[in-house]
Design an enzyme around this catalytic site. Structure first.
Site, PDB file in Angstrom:
ATOM      1  CB  SER A   1      -0.896  -0.005   1.245  1.00  0.00           C
ATOM      2  OG  SER A   1      -1.465   1.271   1.448  1.00  0.00           O
ATOM      3  CG  ASN A   2       1.755   3.213  -3.541  1.00  0.00           C
ATOM      4  OD1 ASN A   2       2.957   2.962  -3.541  1.00  0.00           O
ATOM      5  ND2 ASN A   2       0.931   2.758  -4.479  1.00  0.00           N
TER       6      ASN A   2
END
Ligand SMILES: *Cc1c(COP(=O)(O)O)cnc(C)c1O
Length: 324
Positions: free
Chosen positions: A73-74
């Site tokens: 997840s960015n």
């Protein structure tokens, strides 16, 4: 209200023409907006949302942030970075089992000091209370939803339209189409509100990233809910309906995070022509969609097209095997 934020990003992000790519597609002028360069621990679109979310957290008197995401997840990585800057404790609830080695965004989140909780095989909706209840000291939790996508986060993209408009005036150009990757919907909701608030006329072509689990309009409905909150908050006199929310679903056949030849073609093309790196999950998929529109000449000839790069660089490294 739009100025009520905690500064995290290097703004404005660059807007420039893709000269080499435009030569390959002489019927079009192709531009890029570089939100991969927002600057926070390798950048990305969540940074704009977090400027508003972190401000709200501080204003609410909270000191401990919780959010959720995939292993790459960015959003989680940028949340960890934002918390480090703001002096907040950060807890990330991450899907799946703890891997033997940390790579890409997960490694960066760890380096940025986040406390990482793995959900294991549990596929159920995350119940934040099971995590916030474990806090021992007198910490006050602040919950950021998946992707930072609520009206507070979306304000980041309302403001981004103002920034874009200023750049377009300076460059003396109009943009006819904007392509971008849409997943949890906050970016899209913010852009739709921003176009209305700042009277910018352009067609959004959001490429849906997540696979459709149902044939319904669930994501459109989520986006509409955020937009309706936004119209009240920003005094926008317009009544939006579900038909105002378009999502292109031609490129999401592979599940979320599954790298196919399409994303690889897009990543290679932009890297080789412009030395700009896309990511395997979001921007690779969205850029492929744009290339398909260009190849098929689905857009008005001689139009100006903008690809809004939303970041994701660190995830490339977790896909090393698939990309070589
Ligand atoms: C989260 C993300 C998106 C999608 O933005 P949403 O607001 O969740 O729709 C697009 N690109 C990248 C690189 C992202 O990390």
């Amino acid at each position: 209200m739009i100025d009520n934020k905690f500064t995290l990003a290097f703004l404005p992000t660059p807007l420039h023409k893709l000269n080499n790519l435009s030569k390959l597609y002489p019927d079009y002028n192709i531009f890029i907006k570089r939100d991969d360069q927002t600057g926070l621990a390798s950048g990305g679109n969540k940074t704009r949302k977090l400027e508003y979310l972190i401000k709200q957290c501080i204003d609410d008197g909270c000191d401990t942030v919780f959010t959720v995401g995939a292993q790459q997840s960015n959003h989680c990585r940028q949340t960890a970075a934002a918390c480090a800057v703001a002096g907040l404790e950060c807890h990330l609830i991450v899907r799946g089992k703890k891997p033997k080695t940390y790579q890409g965004n997960l490694l960066l989140s760890h380096l940025l000091g986040a406390k990482i909780h793995f959900t294991g095989n549990n596929k159920k909706e995350i119940d934040f209370a099971t995590f916030t209840n474990q806090l021992t000291d007198n910490n006050k939790p602040f919950i950021i939803p998946y992707g930072g996508s609520n009206i507070t986060g979306a304000l980041g993209y309302v403001e981004a339209v103002k920034e874009l408009k200023k750049q377009l005036v300076e460059l003396d150009i109009n943009i006819d189409y904007i392509f971008f990757a849409s997943s949890s919907g906050g970016t899209q909701a913010g852009l739709i509100l921003g176009l209305e608030l700042y009277s910018l006329e352009t067609e959004l072509i959001p490429i849906k990233i997540d696979k459709d689990e149902t044939q319904g309009l669930e994501m459109e409905e989520e986006i509409l809910k955020i937009i309706r909150k936004g119209t009240r908050l920003l005094n926008i006199d317009r009544n939006y309906s579900i038909s105002d929310i378009t999502l292109n679903k031609n490129y999401n056949q592979a599940a979320y995070g599954v790298l196919t030849d399409k994303e690889k073609i897009a990543i290679n093309k932009l890297a080789i022509s412009e030395a700009i790196l896309l990511d395997p999950v979001y921007t690779g998929r969205a850029f492929y969609g744009m290339l398909d529109f260009l190849n098929e000449k689905k857009l008005t000839l001689n139009s100006n097209i903008l690809f809004w790069h939303t970041g994701g660089l660190p995830a490339l490294f977790d896909y090393a095997d698939g990309l070589k």
